[in-house]
Scaffold this motif. Sequence first.
Motif, mmCIF file in Angstrom:
data_model
loop_
_atom_site.group_PDB
_atom_site.id
_atom_site.type_symbol
_atom_site.label_atom_id
_atom_site.label_comp_id
_atom_site.label_asym_id
_atom_site.label_seq_id
_atom_site.Cartn_x
_atom_site.Cartn_y
_atom_site.Cartn_z
ATOM 1 N N THR A 102 0.817 -1.214 0.000
ATOM 2 C CA THR A 102 0.000 0.000 0.000
ATOM 3 C C THR A 102 0.852 1.267 0.000
ATOM 4 N N GLN A 103 2.154 1.137 0.287
ATOM 5 C CA GLN A 103 3.057 2.283 0.274
ATOM 6 C C GLN A 103 3.651 2.529 -1.114
ATOM 7 N N THR A 104 3.564 1.544 -1.996
ATOM 8 C CA THR A 104 4.218 1.626 -3.304
ATOM 9 C C THR A 104 3.800 2.851 -4.110
ATOM 10 N N PRO A 105 2.500 3.204 -4.207
ATOM 11 C CA PRO A 105 2.128 4.377 -5.004
ATOM 12 C C PRO A 105 2.802 5.659 -4.543
ATOM 13 N N ALA A 114 11.904 2.715 -10.525
ATOM 14 C CA ALA A 114 12.086 2.461 -11.953
ATOM 15 C C ALA A 114 10.856 1.782 -12.539
ATOM 16 N N ASP A 115 10.596 2.031 -13.803
ATOM 17 C CA ASP A 115 9.505 1.396 -14.532
ATOM 18 C C ASP A 115 9.916 -0.043 -14.857
ATOM 19 N N VAL A 136 1.215 -1.149 -9.543
ATOM 20 C CA VAL A 136 0.945 -0.278 -10.686
ATOM 21 C C VAL A 136 0.518 1.099 -10.206
ATOM 22 N N TYR A 137 1.108 2.145 -10.800
ATOM 23 C CA TYR A 137 0.722 3.519 -10.480
ATOM 24 C C TYR A 137 0.586 4.292 -11.778
ATOM 25 N N GLU A 138 -0.575 4.909 -11.980
ATOM 26 C CA GLU A 138 -0.896 5.664 -13.191
ATOM 27 C C GLU A 138 -0.582 4.862 -14.451
ATOM 28 N N GLY A 139 -0.939 3.575 -14.385
ATOM 29 C CA GLY A 139 -0.824 2.711 -15.551
ATOM 30 C C GLY A 139 0.531 2.092 -15.792
ATOM 31 N N LYS A 140 1.516 2.401 -14.967
ATOM 32 C CA LYS A 140 2.855 1.853 -15.162
ATOM 33 C C LYS A 140 3.242 0.921 -14.018
ATOM 34 N N GLN A 141 4.009 -0.099 -14.362
ATOM 35 C CA GLN A 141 4.434 -1.107 -13.397
ATOM 36 C C GLN A 141 5.705 -0.630 -12.690
#
Length: 424
Positions: A102-105, A114-115, A136-141
């Motif tokens: 839950t902290q990743t975003p 990095a993507d 995933v955040y704003e569509g990117k892994q």
Amino acid sequence: MKRKLAAAIVIAGMMVSVSACGGDDDSGKNAGPDGFKGQTLTVWAMDGSTPDQWVADVTAAFEKKTGAKLKFETQKWDGIQQKITTALSESNPPDVLEVGNTQTPAYAATGGLADLGDLKKEIGADWTPSVSQSSVYEGKQYAAPWYFANRVVIYNKKIWAEAGIKDTPKTRDEFFKDLDTIGKKTDAEPLYLPGQNWYFFDGLTIGQGADLVKKDGDKYVSNLADPKVAKAMEIYKKYASYSKAPKDKDEATPQQAEVFAKGKTGAFIGMGWEAGTAVQANKAIEKDLGYFTIPGETADKPEGVFLGGSNLAVAQGSEKQALAKEFLKIALSDKYEGELAKLNGVIPNKKSLETNLEGNAVAEAAAPGAAVGGTTPLIPEWGAVENSPNPIKSYMTAVLNGKSPADAAGQVEDEINKRLAQEN
């Protein structure tokens, strides 16, 4: 995520059997023996996440494949968010980091991660969607799903037998019926459920297909007034009707496992490690412990659950991104992801690997919920909502004390919106 998660799950498992821009380092494009010779990859892993045997096995495989050295640095959960935030802003961050799901975003939003879209395409086609979504955040892994855990029903088999109950429930209504029976036929409290076990409530909202926030223009606002959220709270209220627990306390005040350990409670809803806490409080309770998946409305679909766990991420500032990805390919391979699941009793990132949980009663009960689980809202602003005093806890207590879900939501939505807007 609040937890002493992996370390404590190990205890429960034993009991039941007893993550500034940097360029991609191109020196190892042709990965193979000696392809990265002379380099050392630094991995930050949290205390309890990496069993010694897993570390030894992954290290040997990594060094054999790449010719590089692997250095694990164990971190404590207390204060880790600030430590990672600082590290990601520096010129020489750790290369790979374990980050709470839950902290990743929040870390991704700062540009610190990095993507990993290329890695997802290569090895992540069959990652369980519900556990991968937090990467995933704003569509990117921006990370890769690693391991997870969720709540189950922990019950006292002796009390259930005294009530004449011969099997565990497969639907929510069957569960309520069993709790009714325990209340009528025994002297036990059917269920211990304090009024503010809000991660269980979050799971119920997930089960209703709801979210705790919604988009309003370019900002997020409270979604507590959603009828689906209200339905989840009504389900919670029904569960709480079988309990004498305080309506204004959470599961840690007092520790619900210690209440259960007294042997006068039919069941509680908690993490697998809480069974270990119960046994520490009363060794005699161990023989009476049982576990089952939180049942949903129908037998073919378990209840929604909050999935807590960790992702693996690569620092954007790392100069060893190619080498870091080689590490991830090994650590997340079926062999070593499966080994971690077996050793730590945690849910792996692929359903096909759940066979590694066989023989671990807690993990076997938790696994079915993973496919239908979810998290708190995966937005950077969410963390402020959980700060004490948590307004969602206040909402829950108000409903349990007789207010309608709509009226209770109205009491706290301004505060939630202020926090989401990051206003003081």
